[in-house]
Design a protein around this motif. Sequence first.
Motif, PDB file in Angstrom:
ATOM      1  N   GLN A   1       0.827  -1.205   0.000  1.00 42.20           N
ATOM      2  CA  GLN A   1       0.000   0.000   0.000  1.00 42.20           C
ATOM      3  C   GLN A   1       0.865   1.260   0.000  1.00 42.20           C
ATOM      4  OE1 GLN A   1      -3.343   0.202  -0.325  1.00 42.20           O
ATOM      5  NE2 GLN A   1      -3.320  -2.022  -0.618  1.00 42.20           N
TER       6      GLN A   1
ATOM      7  N   ALA B   1      -4.577   5.037  -0.317  1.00 36.68           N
ATOM      8  CA  ALA B   1      -3.660   3.903  -0.173  1.00 36.68           C
ATOM      9  C   ALA B   1      -2.746   4.085   1.033  1.00 36.68           C
ATOM     10  CB  ALA B   1      -2.834   3.734  -1.443  1.00 36.68           C
TER      11      ALA B   1
ATOM     12  N   ARG C   1      -4.582   3.682   4.318  1.00 33.67           N
ATOM     13  CA  ARG C   1      -4.760   2.257   4.607  1.00 33.67           C
ATOM     14  C   ARG C   1      -3.447   1.646   5.112  1.00 33.67           C
ATOM     15  NH1 ARG C   1      -7.525  -2.275   4.100  1.00 33.67           N
ATOM     16  NH2 ARG C   1      -6.551  -4.160   3.298  1.00 33.67           N
TER      17      ARG C   1
END
Length: 580
Positions: free
Chosen positions: A422, A441, A444
């Motif tokens: 990620q 991204a 996360r």
Amino acid sequence: MLARLFRADAPSVHSHVAWEDLPDEALPTPPLLDGLGDTHLQVTTQVPLAQAYFNQGLRLLHLGWGLEARRAFAEAARQDPTLAMAWWGLALARGVGQRFTADRAEAIRKALTLAEGTTDMEQRLVVAASLLADKGPANGRHAFVREMECLIDRFPQEPEPRLLLAGFLLDGYESDGRPGQGQPYAQLLLRDLLRTHPHHAGVHVAWVQAWLPSARPETALESAELLPSLVPAGSPALLAAGRLLLRVGKAVEANRILESAVAADDAYLARESLPLDVAPSADTALRLLSEGCVEVGQYRGAQVWARKLRQRVEASGGQPQAVLFAATTLVAAHLRFGFSRAAAEVPMELGDAATVAEAGLRDAVRLYAKGVCALETGRLGDVERACGSLDALVLTLAEAPRSEGRALCARDVARTVEVAAQELRGTLDARRGDSGRAEAALTRALRLERRLRPVGPALFCRPPRETLARIRMRSGREEKALELALERAGERPGCGHCMLLVAEAHVACECMSEAAHDFAVVLDLWRDADPHLPGLQRARGFAARGHRGRTALRRVPDVASVDTAPVPRGGEAPWTVHGA
């Protein structure tokens, strides 16, 4: 401490160590050791040597040195086979994992059989331990705590019951910073013990462990500084002290203590001609020494310690898990200073005996490093393929069965790889100009990082929080970037890279006086740094040109050419890495 003996809370360097599968009676006789503190608990025995070895086992138990504590308790049982507390100690020191459940149960059964006729305290300690052996740390938790509370109430002046209960209750902190169940209770017990028994080494070790994962590690700073004088031969205690000093930004003191932990382990091994993998702390201390050099801007120093770690691992037989532990230490150092090509070429030969988890971690490190290389040279298609391969690897690892004992767990590796995937994808999206997807991204990745288990492999990618902060600075969200940078620097106050990020965020927010202060801190933290570090040049450039806004930074190149120290590559000639 019990929390560490029943629940592993740090990644293991070796998947298997000597003596682990030996029965208690087959363990070699240890010498009586000095430098482990002066903990004493009177037990029912007429054999002085049995009492001495029991005391040594108890001291080692408090230090978290389970393997050597087991040897001491086994020798106490050999000296006096009727000593119930020796079997009690063997039950506690047997090690984590389901595969030792039967051994723990057998040891506590012998302790219960022999406990009749011993003191009230001994009988209650044995009964309390039997609740854990019968039901396990999770199911037997409530009954164990209640039994220990009764023991504390009956013997209020005795430190050992309080310390054992506190050690069991230490449960760390959750991802949002809230203390784990029992953590505040354990800290209260330990605070009182510090007042009543200020020279008890086990109390100080537990106090350091209690605050190390918290947002206020400086609470245990005094204990960390005291431990080298209390237990100069107890390398696990020295390791904990060094780790805490690194967290609070005292890199010089931390390095001195970590080096003493390595020296203590080497002396321990030389004394009995023991194999290297028996040493409890040296490998982890070498990794921390490398990380400490990274924080103070010493790229060459970080490589030196990582190289020593690799040599030590190879000398111990080169178990795949240990090879990865050493290799990722060097990879992390290269990536921290921006040398992704060097990171991609770190050797990681594991042989045919590698497990799914070990092979997966090796492949992930290579994919990530090559992806960062491709990103730096503008080959975005190659970066996309690396991200896809990392995502597929995560799925494969997540479906693999759980491991047992000290071996790397494939699911823990999957979580670490997902963070790296990620982080790389977020950086790729930012390069493509899609700040929204990049933010998603990296957010996360940040959430996943906070949920990583301490027992899993160390994170090998660039810190997601720092990557997200830099992307927010470039996308016009300077205030949010500054929040992240300050949060990161608060966790690692001695890290020059983190303070540099704070300084650059203040410049982006046009807070020039704050930036000047931050750059001064960077220069102080990096006073012994390698002279050609790009970040060091930026800090010097800002200090030299005064408060001239963003132009004070633009005049200093983002990445300067840096010659690295030779990297070990199986005997090949030294080579040079240049920044992008």
